[in-house]
Design an enzyme around this catalytic site. Structure first.
Site, PDB file in Angstrom:
ATOM      1  N   ASP A   6       4.985 -37.680   7.465  1.00 14.14           N
ATOM      2  CA  ASP A   6       5.143 -39.005   6.853  1.00 14.14           C
ATOM      3  C   ASP A   6       6.588 -39.485   6.879  1.00 14.14           C
ATOM      4  O   ASP A   6       6.855 -40.668   6.661  1.00 14.14           O
ATOM      5  CB  ASP A   6       4.674 -38.966   5.392  1.00 14.14           C
ATOM      6  N   HIS A  13       5.291 -29.953   2.059  1.00 15.74           N
ATOM      7  CA  HIS A  13       3.873 -30.218   2.301  1.00 15.74           C
ATOM      8  C   HIS A  13       3.048 -29.214   1.520  1.00 15.74           C
ATOM      9  O   HIS A  13       3.463 -28.068   1.323  1.00 15.74           O
ATOM     10  CB  HIS A  13       3.552 -30.118   3.794  1.00 15.74           C
TER      11      HIS A  13
END
Length: 436
Positions: A370, A312
């Site tokens: 996600d 991320h």
């Protein structure tokens, strides 16, 4: 702006002139201190150069805090794990908008407002019909949300706190209807109107999957899962779409236009399309037997393949939202009788390898939010074209909370980034016949 911490300063020395300049350091309640460079150009004649603004604090905010190194996400000081476990989306929406969790009376009033602002103006049904049936839902949402300003003139005065509140409630309440109708239109099915007896997430799923032909009962497990997903995506500090909303709002644009701008920014695959990319990757891998092959490819610098759903931009630890999403994924698949889901099996094996492989550990490539959300949406029967639309539905409350916060700032001014110019210097114009 918060006070400087013990008048701490940073000194900048210009080696060419020998001059030194002091700039104050501002301390927040938690997180890194920031150097106040608002007078940098006036004092030195210099700008900073920070592509992507990754080292620049663009605003002061009290809404969301992220500690990427520790894997922490707080909404108004509350850990995301506690909110996802003990709260629901409308309560979290109230918290983001108002700064505190509601009392029983405040909760009741807010629920009433969410319920009675959830319908769209009937003429908007004709607006939908102006799109092609195969239009991407995000294109439809951009257009419809921007068009709301043409229907709700009584909440466009950004200098009126009451009108800002009404616009905020309308946006959060209507977004499930906007998104569900975009999906229904793509199918050629009748629009399903919101039901006032249903909770927020349940209502959204009903508008997505019900038809006029027969009653449709929303599973409480799936409604709870959707509610939790909305909480996890409600806000995430100054990301690209939130910064877009703030920048658009800094010009004095109405809130509906600002949220439409946020939707457009979220549409980019580098921002809101990651869960769809994860699902496509798991389908490409196909079986757990092929995972080692794709792991090798991910480690090969000369191979363009990337493992989606790992790492991320902010989190350098385990994304706190991912742990909640993993549990939610199992609950959904159990409810739907899909416990042996092949995509989940691939995902779990990928996660096991990533958390034990030195390559991933060294690079801090942990699963992010996600990684599992695409599997959940796919299992629910939500097409991949709607994944980013659901992200926009959840993030609307964060966007409008950030916009409201910006509008209350006394020092708020129009955004105007500067640049490092590397083009041609001043030169004379040549008539066409003199150009070779």
């Amino acid at each position: 702006m918060t006070n400087t911490a013990q008048k701490k300063t940073v000194t900048l020395t210009d080696n060419s002139t020998g001059k030194s300049y002091e700039f104050p350091v501002i301390q927040g309640t938690v997180g890194p201190d920031v150097v106040d460079i608002r007078n940098l150009y006036a004092d030195t004649g210099l700008f900073t150069f920070d592509p992507g603004f990754t080292s620049t604090g663009s605003c002061e905010s009290k809404i969301t805090f992220i500690d990427g190194d520790e894997g922490v996400l707080l909404y108004r000081g509350y850990p995301i794990e506690e909110l996802a476990e003990h709260s629901d989306f409308t309560e979290v929406a109230y918290l983001l908008l108002n700064g505190e969790l509601p009392t029983a009376k405040e909760r009741s009033d807010f629920d009433y407002s969410m319920t009675h602002h959830n319908m769209l103006h009937e003429q908007l049904a004709y607006f939908y019909r102006g799109f092609r049936r195969d239009a991407h839902p995000m294109a439809v949402m951009c257009g419809v949300v921007g068009a709301l300003s043409a229907f709700y003139h009584d909440s466009l005065d950004i200098n009126d706190p009451h009108q800002r509140m009404v616009a905020s409630h309308r946006l959060v309440a209507k977004m499930p209807t906007v998104a569900a109708w975009a999906y229904k239109y793509s199918l050629g099915q009748p629009f399903i109107y919101p039901r006032n007896e249903m909770r927020y997430a349940e209502n959204f799923l009903h508008m997505m999957f019900a038809t006029p032909c027969e009653p449709y009962k929303v599973s409480p497990i799936l409604a709870k899962a959707m509610d939790r997903i909305l909480i996890l995506h409600a806000d995430h500090e100054q990301n690209a779409s939130t910064s877009t909303v703030r920048l658009a709002g800094s010009s004095g644009a109405n809130p509906f236009a600002c949220i439409a701008a946020g939707i457009a920014s979220l549409w980019g695959p580098a921002h809101g399309g990651a869960n769809e990319a994860v699902l496509n990757m798991l389908k490409a891998i196909g079986s757990t037997d092929r995972i080692p092959e794709f792991i090798r490819r991910a480690k090969d610098k000369n191979d363009s393949f990337k493992l989606m759903g790992f790492g991320h931009r902010v989190y350098k630890n385990y994304d706190p939202r991912a742990k909640i999403m993993e549990r939610t994924c199992h609950e959904v698949l159990d409810e739907l009788g899909m416990k042996s889901n092949s995509l989940l099996a691939i995902a779990m094996e990928l996660e096991r390898i990533a958390l034990s492989d030195d390559y991933f550990i060294e690079k801090k490539l942990y699963p992010n939010v996600d990684f599992y959300s695409g599997i959940i949406f796919n299992a629910m029967g939500i097409p991949s074209s709607m994944f980013t639309a659901l992200f926009a539905l959840a993030r609307t409350v964060g966007w409008i909370s950030q916009w409201n916060e910006m509008m209350k700032e006394e020092t708020q001014k129009i955004g105007r980034p500067r640049q490092l110019y590397t083009g041609a210097v001043k030169r004379p114009f040549k008539p066409l016949h003199q150009r070779e």
